[in-house]
Design a protein around this motif. Structure first.
Motif, PDB file in Angstrom:
ATOM      1  N   ILE A  60      -6.720  -2.410   6.720  1.00 38.57           N
ATOM      2  CA  ILE A  60      -5.690  -1.894   5.803  1.00 38.57           C
ATOM      3  C   ILE A  60      -6.120  -2.093   4.349  1.00 38.57           C
ATOM      4  O   ILE A  60      -5.995  -1.181   3.524  1.00 38.57           O
ATOM      5  CB  ILE A  60      -4.340  -2.587   6.072  1.00 38.57           C
ATOM      6  N   ALA A  61      -6.650  -3.280   4.042  1.00 41.33           N
ATOM      7  CA  ALA A  61      -7.079  -3.561   2.663  1.00 41.33           C
ATOM      8  C   ALA A  61      -8.197  -2.617   2.241  1.00 41.33           C
ATOM      9  O   ALA A  61      -8.199  -2.101   1.117  1.00 41.33           O
ATOM     10  CB  ALA A  61      -7.540  -5.010   2.547  1.00 41.33           C
ATOM     11  N   GLY A  62      -9.161  -2.383   3.139  1.00 43.34           N
ATOM     12  CA  GLY A  62     -10.254  -1.476   2.815  1.00 43.34           C
ATOM     13  C   GLY A  62      -9.791  -0.034   2.660  1.00 43.34           C
ATOM     14  O   GLY A  62     -10.230   0.675   1.754  1.00 43.34           O
ATOM     15  N   LYS A  63      -8.894   0.385   3.510  1.00 45.70           N
ATOM     16  CA  LYS A  63      -8.404   1.768   3.488  1.00 45.70           C
ATOM     17  C   LYS A  63      -7.595   2.078   2.237  1.00 45.70           C
ATOM     18  O   LYS A  63      -7.689   3.191   1.691  1.00 45.70           O
ATOM     19  CB  LYS A  63      -7.552   2.030   4.743  1.00 45.70           C
ATOM     20  N   TYR A  64      -6.853   1.085   1.757  1.00 41.16           N
ATOM     21  CA  TYR A  64      -5.925   1.335   0.644  1.00 41.16           C
ATOM     22  C   TYR A  64      -6.342   0.644  -0.658  1.00 41.16           C
ATOM     23  O   TYR A  64      -5.517   0.328  -1.504  1.00 41.16           O
ATOM     24  CB  TYR A  64      -4.501   0.944   1.046  1.00 41.16           C
ATOM     25  N   ASN A  65      -7.636   0.400  -0.813  1.00 42.09           N
ATOM     26  CA  ASN A  65      -8.196  -0.074  -2.081  1.00 42.09           C
ATOM     27  C   ASN A  65      -7.591  -1.408  -2.521  1.00 42.09           C
ATOM     28  O   ASN A  65      -7.284  -1.609  -3.698  1.00 42.09           O
ATOM     29  CB  ASN A  65      -8.008   0.984  -3.178  1.00 42.09           C
ATOM     30  N   LEU A  66      -7.448  -2.308  -1.556  1.00 44.17           N
ATOM     31  CA  LEU A  66      -6.932  -3.647  -1.852  1.00 44.17           C
ATOM     32  C   LEU A  66      -7.972  -4.706  -1.498  1.00 44.17           C
ATOM     33  O   LEU A  66      -7.626  -5.844  -1.188  1.00 44.17           O
ATOM     34  CB  LEU A  66      -5.638  -3.902  -1.067  1.00 44.17           C
ATOM     35  N   TYR A  67      -9.248  -4.319  -1.542  1.00 39.60           N
ATOM     36  CA  TYR A  67     -10.308  -5.208  -1.055  1.00 39.60           C
ATOM     37  C   TYR A  67     -11.446  -5.370  -2.057  1.00 39.60           C
ATOM     38  O   TYR A  67     -12.586  -5.631  -1.688  1.00 39.60           O
ATOM     39  CB  TYR A  67     -10.836  -4.678   0.274  1.00 39.60           C
ATOM     40  N   GLY A  68     -11.146  -5.248  -3.353  1.00 34.47           N
ATOM     41  CA  GLY A  68     -12.152  -5.475  -4.381  1.00 34.47           C
ATOM     42  C   GLY A  68     -13.097  -4.309  -4.564  1.00 34.47           C
ATOM     43  O   GLY A  68     -13.069  -3.327  -3.828  1.00 34.47           O
ATOM     44  N   PRO A  75      -0.523  -9.607  17.276  1.00 37.56           N
ATOM     45  CA  PRO A  75      -0.052  -8.264  16.938  1.00 37.56           C
ATOM     46  C   PRO A  75      -1.029  -7.150  17.300  1.00 37.56           C
ATOM     47  O   PRO A  75      -2.230  -7.376  17.415  1.00 37.56           O
ATOM     48  CB  PRO A  75       0.136  -8.330  15.418  1.00 37.56           C
ATOM     49  N   MET A  76      -0.439  -5.956  17.465  1.00 39.80           N
ATOM     50  CA  MET A  76      -1.222  -4.747  17.645  1.00 39.80           C
ATOM     51  C   MET A  76      -0.654  -3.660  16.726  1.00 39.80           C
ATOM     52  O   MET A  76       0.570  -3.533  16.607  1.00 39.80           O
ATOM     53  CB  MET A  76      -1.195  -4.283  19.093  1.00 39.80           C
ATOM     54  N   VAL A  77      -1.550  -2.943  16.071  1.00 34.32           N
ATOM     55  CA  VAL A  77      -1.145  -1.902  15.126  1.00 34.32           C
ATOM     56  C   VAL A  77      -1.805  -0.595  15.509  1.00 34.32           C
ATOM     57  O   VAL A  77      -3.032  -0.512  15.641  1.00 34.32           O
ATOM     58  CB  VAL A  77      -1.529  -2.277  13.679  1.00 34.32           C
ATOM     59  N   GLU A  78      -0.983   0.430  15.694  1.00 34.18           N
ATOM     60  CA  GLU A  78      -1.504   1.787  15.918  1.00 34.18           C
ATOM     61  C   GLU A  78      -1.672   2.450  14.554  1.00 34.18           C
ATOM     62  O   GLU A  78      -0.701   2.629  13.827  1.00 34.18           O
ATOM     63  CB  GLU A  78      -0.538   2.591  16.775  1.00 34.18           C
ATOM     64  N   ILE A  79      -2.906   2.795  14.234  1.00 34.52           N
ATOM     65  CA  ILE A  79      -3.196   3.414  12.936  1.00 34.52           C
ATOM     66  C   ILE A  79      -4.466   4.250  13.055  1.00 34.52           C
ATOM     67  O   ILE A  79      -5.434   3.831  13.690  1.00 34.52           O
ATOM     68  CB  ILE A  79      -3.349   2.324  11.841  1.00 34.52           C
ATOM     69  N   ALA A 125       0.823  -1.218   0.000  1.00 34.24           N
ATOM     70  CA  ALA A 125       0.000   0.000   0.000  1.00 34.24           C
ATOM     71  C   ALA A 125       0.858   1.269   0.000  1.00 34.24           C
ATOM     72  O   ALA A 125       0.337   2.376  -0.163  1.00 34.24           O
ATOM     73  CB  ALA A 125      -0.930   0.004   1.216  1.00 34.24           C
ATOM     74  N   GLY A 126       2.162   1.110   0.174  1.00 39.45           N
ATOM     75  CA  GLY A 126       3.058   2.265   0.191  1.00 39.45           C
ATOM     76  C   GLY A 126       3.025   3.029   1.496  1.00 39.45           C
ATOM     77  O   GLY A 126       3.345   4.220   1.534  1.00 39.45           O
ATOM     78  N   VAL A 127       2.665   2.351   2.579  1.00 38.42           N
ATOM     79  CA  VAL A 127       2.554   2.995   3.884  1.00 38.42           C
ATOM     80  C   VAL A 127       3.832   2.766   4.687  1.00 38.42           C
ATOM     81  O   VAL A 127       4.229   1.619   4.909  1.00 38.42           O
ATOM     82  CB  VAL A 127       1.347   2.433   4.672  1.00 38.42           C
ATOM     83  N   GLU A 128       4.458   3.838   5.121  1.00 31.77           N
ATOM     84  CA  GLU A 128       5.634   3.705   5.972  1.00 31.77           C
ATOM     85  C   GLU A 128       5.186   3.390   7.402  1.00 31.77           C
ATOM     86  O   GLU A 128       4.165   3.889   7.867  1.00 31.77           O
ATOM     87  CB  GLU A 128       6.466   4.986   5.946  1.00 31.77           C
ATOM     88  N   PHE A 129       5.959   2.575   8.088  1.00 35.50           N
ATOM     89  CA  PHE A 129       5.595   2.221   9.458  1.00 35.50           C
ATOM     90  C   PHE A 129       6.838   2.042  10.308  1.00 35.50           C
ATOM     91  O   PHE A 129       7.932   1.815   9.798  1.00 35.50           O
ATOM     92  CB  PHE A 129       4.743   0.944   9.482  1.00 35.50           C
TER      93      PHE A 129
END
Length: 223
Positions: free
Chosen positions: A75-83, A56-60, A26-30
């Motif tokens: 993440i998939a929904g936010k970055y257009n990776l979910y169809g 795991p835990m993710v702060e986003i 998605a090109g997201v730096e973390f």
């Protein structure tokens, strides 16, 4: 509210690796905060950061997300990776769940005692060739992607899983040409190519040292 994405987990693959892959594509730096001691985990629990006392835990986006499937879905929904619609999402979920079953088998191999490793390897190879890879070969028969006409999380998970398989069985894709071609196309994508380079956040296969740390940090889960 911080825009920084922070991952809390061990310095290894486990349940966080697919999340790292998806963020990279998605090109997201973390940033990553590695759990190395029991106190690190207990601090997160005491702060109320772990809903079910699990990583795991993710702060986003101002949230502390737990449960790997929920994290991946967000993440998939936010970055257009979910169809493009619910039907595509259902197919993506089916592929993702199947791929998850395969990667769980591989993960269990590294946790198995030495006397069981060969049996575990044989089980992985048999199920990969008979149950999983034929499904992906069929799914890629008439398309560059598993679902629809654009990249989705299902494709990212398949690439990750196929590379994990090749670490154990270097020639396993030799009778699955569609999956082979898919893998080469995916590896050529700039963001994926970057993630595959040395020095990226991609983790190597787990070793005994990592497993020892994980067991010490999450001692309750191994009782």
């Amino acid at each position: 509210m911080s825009e920084k994405v922070v991952l809390h987990y061990f310095d290894g693959r486990g349940k966080m690796e697919s999340i790292r892959w998806l963020l990279a594509v998605a090109g997201v730096e973390f940033e990553e905060v590695f759990l190395t001691k029991r106190e690190h985990y207990e601090k997160l629990v005491n702060e109320g950061a772990l809903m079910f006392q699990q990583v795991p835990m993710v702060e986003i986006d101002g949230m502390k997300l737990v449960q790997s499937r929920a994290i991946l879905n967000y993440i998939a929904g936010k970055y257009n990776l979910y169809g493009k619609d619910l039907k595509e999402r259902a197919l993506i979920d089916m592929y993702a769940e199947g791929i998850g079953d395969l990667t769980d088998l591989i993960s269990m191999y590294f946790l198995s005692p030495p006397e069981n490793k060969q049996k575990s390897l044989s089980n992985i190879e048999e199920k990969a060739k008979e149950r999983f890879l034929p499904v992906f070969e069929k799914g890629l028969a008439n398309s560059h992607f598993l679902v629809g006409n654009q990249l989705t999380r299902a494709d990212v998970h398949l690439l990750e899983a196929s590379l994990m398989l090749q670490e154990l069985f270097p020639t396993i894709l030799s009778t699955f040409p569609k999956v082979q071609a898919f893998q080469e196309r995916m590896k050529a994508l700039p963001k994926i190519s970057k993630f595959l380079q040395p020095g990226s956040a991609r983790k190597p296969p787990p070793d005994e040292a990592l497993i020892k740390v994980a067991k010490e940090v999450l001692s309750h889960a191994f009782k």
